[in-house]
Scaffold this active site. Structure first.
Site, PDB file in Angstrom:
ATOM      1  CE  LYS A  63      -0.264  -0.156   5.030  1.00 27.39           C
ATOM      2  NZ  LYS A  63      -1.092  -0.359   6.117  1.00 27.39           N
ATOM      3  CE1 TYR A 107      13.554  31.578   3.589  1.00 27.57           C
ATOM      4  CE2 TYR A 107      13.721  29.258   3.411  1.00 27.57           C
ATOM      5  CZ  TYR A 107      13.385  30.387   2.828  1.00 27.57           C
ATOM      6  OH  TYR A 107      13.111  30.726   1.414  1.00 27.57           O
ATOM      7  CG  MET A 111       9.984  23.848  -1.210  1.00 22.98           C
ATOM      8  SD  MET A 111       8.899  24.742  -2.308  1.00 22.98           S
ATOM      9  CE  MET A 111       7.917  25.719  -1.030  1.00 22.98           C
ATOM     10  NE  ARG A 133      -6.799   1.165  11.673  1.00 26.13           N
ATOM     11  CZ  ARG A 133      -5.569   0.819  11.134  1.00 26.13           C
ATOM     12  NH1 ARG A 133      -4.592   1.848  11.158  1.00 26.13           N
ATOM     13  NH2 ARG A 133      -5.260  -0.345  10.780  1.00 26.13           N
TER      14      ARG A 133
END
Ligand SMILES: *Cc1c(COP(=O)(O)O)cnc(C)c1O
Length: 360
Positions: A38, A256, A304, A134
């Site tokens: 998956k 940053y 990024m 779940r």
């Protein structure tokens, strides 16, 4: 055009994948070991992984029917277990046509089956909730559900459950889930499936007719490494290169928000991978990166498209130098710990911007 000048790669070691499968499957010689692929095979590329495994395994599993259809379209012919089962009534006819095995877990799915497909002959699994809370049928409702099913539905039915805490070796929950499961199934004697990776590796009493092998297939551990009964080989190595180098004086900052400041004259390498590639932005100063046989600490915020690393202690660094973010030389489990997450998330987050290279 298929040119990748940026050398940021997820290198996928297919022989390691097959080797992991074989040594793990041998731990449960009386079970069929299903390969769970998956989420794009945990970020490794579902089609390529399925093609490779097709020669070695007899059943695949995914979460969603859409994932299974993609595999069929790519020519994969093995039966595919759909672990979230049908999400609409039409999924039953698709599953029958395509040899998808459906894991049923709600009354609604049972109602679709009994009202619209009373003679359904496809392979069915019924999921019991033994404490994960779940998905799955509650213990008290199992009997009623089973009486609704036709003889054809019950033919070859597999009863299954999923563990909430099998990665915790001292947690009694797994044994109690196994007991609850066995208590229900002793009335029916259906074929059974309980174990995920941690179950296969650590809880032999959970081995069933089918086990569902996910994470460990990819050479990542669901358990503290010291509890692994076999040596797994990482299948994915996430690699990039140095595209910038600069010298900093004491007091200068990097990136940053100026989150890293030079306490000594320093050399900073800029590496061509960032959070848009799946290297998480919450990686803190000090997260290890492997360069030239040594560990260098992340310095400053993840951008990024780039990260910055303190390479002051590594000699003869040049532009273009290879860098490993995790893989053969740097355990993904170590990185997951630094990032306060799990190896599962790191693997599945690697984005489509990263070129996958398959090593045969
Ligand atoms: C993902 C999944 C698995 C595989 O789990 P791993 O811990 O990756 O081995 C097994 N069963 C179900 C129901 C799952 O959703």
């Amino acid at each position: 055009m298929n040119i990748h000048t940026r050398k940021t790669y997820s290198i996928i070691n297919l022989p390691a994948l097959v080797n992991n499968y074989n040594i793990i499957a041998q731990l449960a010689p009386h079970s069929e070991t299903i390969a769970v692929i998956k989420a794009n095979a945990y970020g490794h590329g579902a089609i390529e992984i399925a093609k490779c495994l097709s020669k070695h395994v007899s059943v695949l599993a995914v979460a969603l029917i859409d994932e299974a259809i993609e595999l069929r379209d790519a020519g994969i012919t093995l039966p595919i277990l759909i672990m979230e089962g049908p999400l609409s009534r039409d999924d039953f006819s698709i599953a029958l046509q395509q040899n998808f095995w459906l894991m049923l877990h709600t009354e609604q799915q049972i109602d679709w089956l009994t009202s619209l497909y009373p003679d359904y002959t496809g392979q069915l699994w019924l999921k019991i909730d033994t404490g994960m809370n779940r998905l799955g049928i509650k213990a008290d409702d199992v009997e009623e559900i089973i009486t609704k099913l036709s003889t054809k539905h019950l033919q070859g039915l597999v009863l299954c459950t999923h563990f909430s805490s099998s990665d915790e070796v001292n947690n009694p929950k797994t044994k109690s889930q196994i007991q609850s499961f066995e208590r229900i199934n002793q009335r029916y004697g259906f074929k059974k499936s309980l174990a995920n990776s941690a179950g296969i590796l650590y809880w032999p009493e959970s081995h069933g007719d089918y086990n569902r092998l996910g994470l460990a297939l990819y050479g990542s551990s669901p358990l503290p490494i010291e509890h692994l009964p076999v040596k797994l080989t990482p299948v994915m190595t996430l690699q990039s290169t140095i595209i910038g180098l600069r010298k900093l004086a004491i007091g200068e900052t990097v990136g940053y928000g100026e989150k890293w400041q030079a306490k000594r004259p320093s050399t900073i390498a800029t590496i061509a991978i960032g959070y848009a590639d799946g290297y998480p932005r919450n990686a803190k100063n000090g997260t290890p990166v492997f360069i030239k046989g040594q560990i260098a600490p992340l310095a400053g915020r993840v951008s990024m498209d780039m990260i910055t690393v303190d390479v002051t202690d590594i000699s003869d660094i040049e532009l273009g130098e290879k860098v490993e973010l995790w893989g053969n030389n740097l355990a993904i489990e170590t990185i997951a710990e630094y990032l306060d997450t799990v190896n599962y998330e790191l693997l599945t987050r690697v984005s489509s911007r990263v070129t996958r290279i398959y090593v045969e």
